[in-house]
Write an enzyme that holds these catalytic residues in place. Structure first.
Site, PDB file in Angstrom:
ATOM      1  N   SER A   1      -9.457   1.742   2.984  1.00 20.09           N
ATOM      2  CA  SER A   1      -8.614   2.476   2.078  1.00 20.09           C
ATOM      3  C   SER A   1      -7.573   1.636   1.331  1.00 20.09           C
ATOM      4  CB  SER A   1      -7.893   3.582   2.857  1.00 20.09           C
ATOM      5  OG  SER A   1      -7.048   3.029   3.842  1.00 20.09           O
TER       6      SER A   1
ATOM      7  N   LYS B   1       0.863  -1.189   0.000  1.00 19.33           N
ATOM      8  CA  LYS B   1       0.000   0.000   0.000  1.00 19.33           C
ATOM      9  C   LYS B   1       0.898   1.237   0.000  1.00 19.33           C
ATOM     10  CE  LYS B   1      -3.728   2.055   2.778  1.00 19.33           C
ATOM     11  NZ  LYS B   1      -4.518   1.950   4.014  1.00 19.33           N
TER      12      LYS B   1
ATOM     13  N   SER C   1      -9.569  -0.556   7.122  1.00 17.78           N
ATOM     14  CA  SER C   1      -9.037  -0.436   5.761  1.00 17.78           C
ATOM     15  C   SER C   1      -8.391  -1.662   5.165  1.00 17.78           C
ATOM     16  CB  SER C   1      -8.035   0.712   5.698  1.00 17.78           C
ATOM     17  OG  SER C   1      -8.742   1.906   5.567  1.00 17.78           O
TER      18      SER C   1
HETATM   19  N1  GLN Z   1     -12.673   4.155   6.401  1.00 23.44           N
HETATM   20  C1  GLN Z   1     -12.044   4.496   7.636  1.00 23.44           C
HETATM   21  C2  GLN Z   1     -11.563   5.927   7.587  1.00 23.44           C
HETATM   22  O1  GLN Z   1     -11.681   6.530   6.588  1.00 23.44           O
HETATM   23  C3  GLN Z   1     -10.894   3.577   7.904  1.00 23.44           C
HETATM   24  C4  GLN Z   1      -9.699   3.920   7.129  1.00 23.44           C
HETATM   25  C5  GLN Z   1      -8.495   3.137   7.513  1.00 23.44           C
HETATM   26  O2  GLN Z   1      -8.591   2.127   8.213  1.00 23.44           O
HETATM   27  N2  GLN Z   1      -7.349   3.656   7.099  1.00 23.44           N
HETATM   28  O3  GLN Z   1     -11.082   6.440   8.539  1.00 23.44           O
END
Ligand code: GLN
Length: 466
Positions: free
Chosen positions: A149, A74, A173
């Protein structure tokens, strides 16, 4: 699905495929893919490493299990000398000066990095549309989002462009895109894997974790990356999880689920009924199932976003174009900061910075931030109580199936609510895995802190049960 790592390792050892061939094939797939999973390709590095593995095999030396296995990263991790953009304009030309501990451990084991993967900018999002590299398209239906994400990472694994990928999970994410693309995604207990070299989003819940196609591969990768690191004081020493230890799940006697997650208007009818069918199959195996009470989704989501926004506002304050980031000159220093940040951060990231600074500002912090911290403690206590009664908590991964590309951008609130089932376990810092079974977006298996082994045991049990 059987272990991809063992299978490919054996093929290389038997000389059925060379490492260079394998790496070249995957690089070609990544380059020609139309799912927008790639931020940058590491072909020179990957081919150089592959040639070394081939030379080793040719010389008759034994190779380690992860040696020569191609993987994705990532684009929020440091890998020295490669771009680390966080899918943002701000860092689009930034190159990592050092390597993240978790990635270094994989390199030391011989795994070969192929690609920095598309994701929501700085981890901000649940769809992988908040990126300068184009929305990531779902592996199964490209009209739908890849999830976020870590969307690029999950899609690469699902499409076999990488054998495994390393995502990052702050509030879901890894687990949510794994569910959207029908692969495994594991968020370990907070602190089991070092965060050093992972760009900080919300430091108190950020976790490094693997996305792969089998539980065995998750186990191998978890072992490879875990351990105490003096560069991350929240890490702790953990023991290796042996394969034989996760094959027998007899010790799991009781499973719980949160009644209010299921008896709720927000959950899609199909996900609800599939979840309840899975529960029946578990009961039929002689496991006791208990309904548990938990905080309302709205409370979980607001607590998470209050704390995550506060932490990200603080963590991203260093990105002002001086030490990091694309600097845009203004009339004076203040204006330079202002233009650099206004023009280079996405709308979603700015929303979070503004929200986070509001939460932390004098006059509001007692009322909002401290309340968030207090709720987090209560959530932790609630989990402790639950795990006195049950061994495992099972839940859906998401209340809904993946949205169409474009829909989440129009409605950030509904995007935040799509995290309802994942953020609670993040606040509790618990080990939790998504398995691609049970509902359209999978099931989430969670155990008490440091019981990562039990999570994998139950995942193995479920594989043969539902
Ligand atoms: N969707 C959640 C957020 O936007 C989790 C994102 C993540 O785990 N990086 O904060």
């Amino acid at each position: 699905m059987k272990s991809q790592i063992h299978r490919i390792h054996q093929q290389m050892v038997n000389k059925e495929i060379s490492c260079t061939q394998l790496v070249q094939e995957r690089l070609d797939l990544l380059k020609s893919n139309s799912h927008n999973t790639v931020n940058s390709i590491l072909d020179a590095l990957a081919l150089e490493l592959a040639a070394k593995v081939d030379a080793k095999i040719k010389s008759g030396s034994a190779i380690g299990l992860l040696e020569g296995i191609p993987f994705g990263i990532k684009d929020v991790y440091m890998l020295q000398g490669t771009y680390a953009t966080a899918s943002s304009d701000l860092l689009k030309n930034y190159k990592s000066p050092y390597t993240a501990t978790a990635i270094q451990k994989l390199l030391d084991a011989g795994a070969i990095p192929l690609v920095k993967e598309n994701c929501d900018s700085f981890g901000h999002g649940s769809s992988s549309e908040n990126t300068i590299f184009g929305a990531v398209k779902n592996a199964i239906n490209p009209d739908l989002v890849g999830g976020g994400s870590s969307g690029g990472s999950a899609v690469n694994v699902a499409k076999d462009f990488t054998v495994f990928s390393i995502g990052g999970d702050t509030g879901g994410s890894i687990r949510q895109p794994a569910g959207y693309n029908k692969v495994y995604g594991f968020k370990p207990t907070y602190g089991r894997i070092s965060r050093f070299g992972l760009m900080a989003y919300a430091s108190s819940t950020d976790c490094v974790g693997p996305i792969a196609k089998s539980i065995e591969d998750i186990r191998i990768l978890l072992n490879a990356m875990s351990g105490k690191d003096i560069k991350d004081q929240t890490t702790y020493q953990s023991s290796i999880i042996l394969e034989k230890n996760i094959l027998n799940s007899d010790e799991i006697k009781t499973v719980g689920y949160f009644k209010n997650f299921i008896e709720n208007d927000a959950i899609e009818a199909q996900i609800k009924s599939d979840f309840l069918i899975s529960i029946e199959k578990i009961k039929a195996k002689g496991i006791q199932v208990k309904e548990l009470d938990f905080f309302e989704s709205e409370t979980l989501v607001s607590t998470y976003y209050t704390l995550a926004m506060a932490e990200t506002a603080s963590n991203l304050s260093r990105l002002d174009g001086t030490n990091y980031g694309n600097r845009i000159e203004g009339e004076n220093l203040k204006e330079t900061y202002s233009i650099t940040r206004s023009d280079n951060f996405s709308e979603e990231t700015k929303r979070r910075i503004v929200g986070g600074n509001q939460v932390l500002s004098q006059g509001f912090s007692d009322e909002i931030y401290l309340k968030g911290l207090n709720l987090r403690d209560q959530i932790g206590e609630s989990f402790e109580k639950d795990f006195k009664e049950v061994d495992i908590i099972l839940s859906p991964v998401t209340p809904n199936s993946p949205p169409k590309i474009g829909d989440s951008l129009k409605d950030p609130l509904s995007m935040y609510l799509s995290d309802a089932y994942t953020v609670g376990f993040s606040l509790g810092q618990l080990p939790t895995i998504t398995v691609p079974q049970g509902t359209e977006t999978g099931l989430q298996i969670t155990a008490a802190k440091n019981n990562d082994e039990l999570v994998l045991k139950f995942a193995n049990f479920l594989k043969d049960t539902i």
